[in-house]
Design an enzyme around this catalytic site. Structure first.
Site, PDB file in Angstrom:
ATOM      1  N   CYS A  78      71.299  -1.405  44.914  1.00  0.00           N
ATOM      2  CA  CYS A  78      72.103  -2.693  44.285  1.00  0.00           C
ATOM      3  C   CYS A  78      72.192  -3.418  45.780  1.00  0.00           C
ATOM      4  O   CYS A  78      71.686  -3.276  46.457  1.00  0.00           O
ATOM      5  CB  CYS A  78      73.446  -2.043  44.145  1.00  0.00           C
ATOM      6  SG  CYS A  78      73.930  -4.091  42.991  1.00  0.00           S
ATOM      7  N   HIS A 166      71.218   1.081  38.969  1.00  0.00           N
ATOM      8  CA  HIS A 166      72.581   2.154  39.831  1.00  0.00           C
ATOM      9  C   HIS A 166      72.406   3.843  38.980  1.00  0.00           C
ATOM     10  O   HIS A 166      72.277   3.664  37.694  1.00  0.00           O
ATOM     11  CB  HIS A 166      73.668   2.121  39.238  1.00  0.00           C
ATOM     12  CG  HIS A 166      74.789   1.125  39.866  1.00  0.00           C
ATOM     13  ND1 HIS A 166      74.939   0.989  41.243  1.00  0.00           N
ATOM     14  CD2 HIS A 166      74.563  -0.430  39.694  1.00  0.00           C
ATOM     15  CE1 HIS A 166      75.746   0.113  41.385  1.00  0.00           C
ATOM     16  NE2 HIS A 166      74.984  -0.930  40.432  1.00  0.00           N
ATOM     17  N   GLU A 168      73.209   6.119  39.052  1.00  0.00           N
ATOM     18  CA  GLU A 168      74.231   7.515  38.899  1.00  0.00           C
ATOM     19  C   GLU A 168      74.781   7.412  37.464  1.00  0.00           C
ATOM     20  O   GLU A 168      75.838   8.488  37.398  1.00  0.00           O
ATOM     21  CB  GLU A 168      75.228   6.989  40.038  1.00  0.00           C
ATOM     22  CG  GLU A 168      76.406   6.241  39.871  1.00  0.00           C
ATOM     23  CD  GLU A 168      75.688   4.906  41.157  1.00  0.00           C
ATOM     24  OE1 GLU A 168      76.202   3.653  41.195  1.00  0.00           O
ATOM     25  OE2 GLU A 168      74.388   4.951  41.184  1.00  0.00           O
TER      26      GLU A 168
END
Length: 508
Positions: A78, A166, A168
């Site tokens: 990001c 993202h 994660e």
């Protein structure tokens, strides 16, 4: 031990990156972007986190990449991706529409080592206001969505990768595949970070560090201090002296029950009844921060008096865990200090003890896995987290013995109800708040004007984010009825349906 370094630029997801990498049995550490550690040979790769900042802002976080870019595998997420693009001479501009939420990859470079096993159409999670309009020369696109052409790229001649989404968060369906590709295939990390290896290494380190000295440790009844005590006990045996202080703010019958459990585990533990000292310093105090500080100071006073009775104690053991360390540090960008009750990184000068913190590198879920590997009973390992200041910060007014009694009774009904209905282990944390509100009620033929209590139950993994639990209506109805009928002084029960963020788990 192979290590991944994560540089924190202030993203709310930074800790989640670390937890996901550790789920792959690979050790990693989080460091502020402006406090990069020495990159020893154990460091196999680096991750740049996202950030609330724009890379075009005058105060944008700028890392020193001298010993990173082109020297170690790098994954920029990001903000990190946008910064690298701008750093290389590309163009990053504010997006016409904020790119936030679910998106799908419409192009995936099948030859990319990072994207191996990630299919076209894979759902990813975007969360950014800026977008990369133009990549610098030598930057190759490795994935795109319908609205974000430069959703991921690689720099030619380097193991440097960047993605605008993202991986994660669980909304990125193939995020773990991407992270595994980076840390295992690209960085070449050995997946040897396991509870067994942690115990073996930590016990050896504790024996070397402490030697023949005595360690004093304050037990709280919680998971962290319990696992820390068992680890120390395995390393140094009866050189460890545990002290369990009853501050009068524990759950109903908790002091006696937990103290007995500790003794059954073979721990060298002393129980100390200090209720009156805590009630005295809390008299008339309503501000939650002042409560925390008063409780913390009194605990240190009580603990210090007891520790002085242990001849030649040189070390203080603490159940500090990794989120405590991260949350108690504050730099520009990364997480602000939000918890004043953690004794992280220091002690009052007069205590003259050195710190030993065997769990300092672990997240809460990892602490539980280590505890199970150590053979600690599930009733202790599976206990819900409980705030350090205890019921004092669940009484939203001044603390009195009578208010503590009322809240202990309410809490006991709620928690026991969760256990009896098979709901306890489905909840991350549950508790009750005694509100500074009086409400009108009717009991029998009498009008009442009594207290309101709020029930709180949340689902989480490590407490950093949490969603309120959708407990069955029938269960809530019975618990409410039992509380009102059995606890004198309460005539109304409400249920908190706020998530974190924006609300915190505790009310104070």
């Amino acid at each position: 031990m192979d290590t991944i370094i994560i540089l924190d630029f202030g993203s709310q997801y930074t800790q989640l990156i670390a937890r996901k990498i550790r789920e792959l049995n690979i050790y990693c550490e989080i460091h502020p972007y402006n406090k990069i550690p020495t990159l020893t040979e154990e460091v196999k790769g680096v991750v740049f986190s996202g950030s609330p900042y724009s890379c075009n802002a005058t105060d944008a976080p700028i890392p020193d990449m001298t010993n990173i870019k082109g020297r170690l595998p790098l994954l920029a997420v990001c903000y990190g991706a946008q910064y690298l693009a701008k750093y290389g001479g590309g163009s990053v501009q504010q997006s016409a529409t904020r790119e936030y939420g679910r998106a799908n990859l419409q192009y995936v470079d099948a030859e990319s080592r990072l994207m191996k096993g990630v299919p076209v159409g894979s759902q990813v999670w975007m969360s950014h206001g800026d977008t990369i309009e133009r990549l610098p020369e030598g930057y190759q696109v490795i994935c795109s969505t319908s609205t974000v052409r430069n959703a991921g790229y690689k720099i030619e001649g380097e193991e440097t990768y960047a993605i605008q989404f993202h991986p994660e968060v669980h909304h990125s369906v193939d995020g773990m595949t991407l992270l595994r590709n980076f840390v295992v295939d690209i960085c070449g990390c050995d997946q040897g970070w396991t509870p067994e290896s942690f115990i073996e290494t930590t016990v050896a380190e504790l024996r070397q560090k402490v030697g023949g000295d005595k360690v004093v440790l304050g037990l709280s009844g919680g998971v962290d201090s319990t696992v820390a005590a068992v680890l120390l006990n395995r390393a140094i045996g009866h050189q460890l002296h545990c002290i369990f202080v009853d501050n009068g703010l524990l759950r109903k019958n908790e002091f006696e029950g937990v103290l007995e459990s500790y003794r059954d585990m073979g721990l060298n533990v002393k129980g100390v009844d200090a209720k009156e000292q805590f009630y005295s310093v809390l008299a008339g105090v309503t501000d939650p921060e002042k409560k925390r500080k008063a409780i913390g100071k009194t605990f240190i006073d009580v603990f210090d008096a007891e520790a002085k009775q242990i001849t030649d104690a040189k070390w203080l053991g603490q159940g500090t865990i990794y989120p405590d360390v991260i949350e108690s540090s504050s730099v520009k960008g990364p997480s602000q200090t939000i918890k004043s009750h953690h004794n992280v990184g220091g002690l009052p000068d007069y205590m003259k003890l050195q710190l030993v913190e065997p769990l300092r590198s672990l997240f809460k879920d990892e602490v539980r896995r280590v505890g199970r590997q150590l053979g600690i009973k599930q009733e202790l390992i599976g206990r819900h987290p409980f705030p350090g200041p205890g019921l004092a910060i669940r009484i939203l007014s001044d603390v009195t013995p009578e208010k503590v009694r009322v809240l202990q009774e309410v809490d006991d009904i709620f928690i026991q109800g969760l256990r009896d209905n098979g709901l306890y282990d489905k909840v991350w944390q549950a508790g009750c708040m005694l509100l500074p509100v009086q409400s009108v009620g009717v009991m029998g033929d009498e009008r009442t004007y009594e207290s309101v209590v709020a029930l709180r139950a949340v689902e989480s993994v490590d407490g950093m984010t949490a969603d309120w639990c959708h407990l069955p209506y029938e269960f809530l109805a019975k618990v409410s009825n039992d509380i009102i009928n059995r606890v004198k002084g309460v005539n109304r029960v409400v249920y908190d349906i706020s998530s974190k963020p924006p609300a915190t788990i505790e009310w104070e």
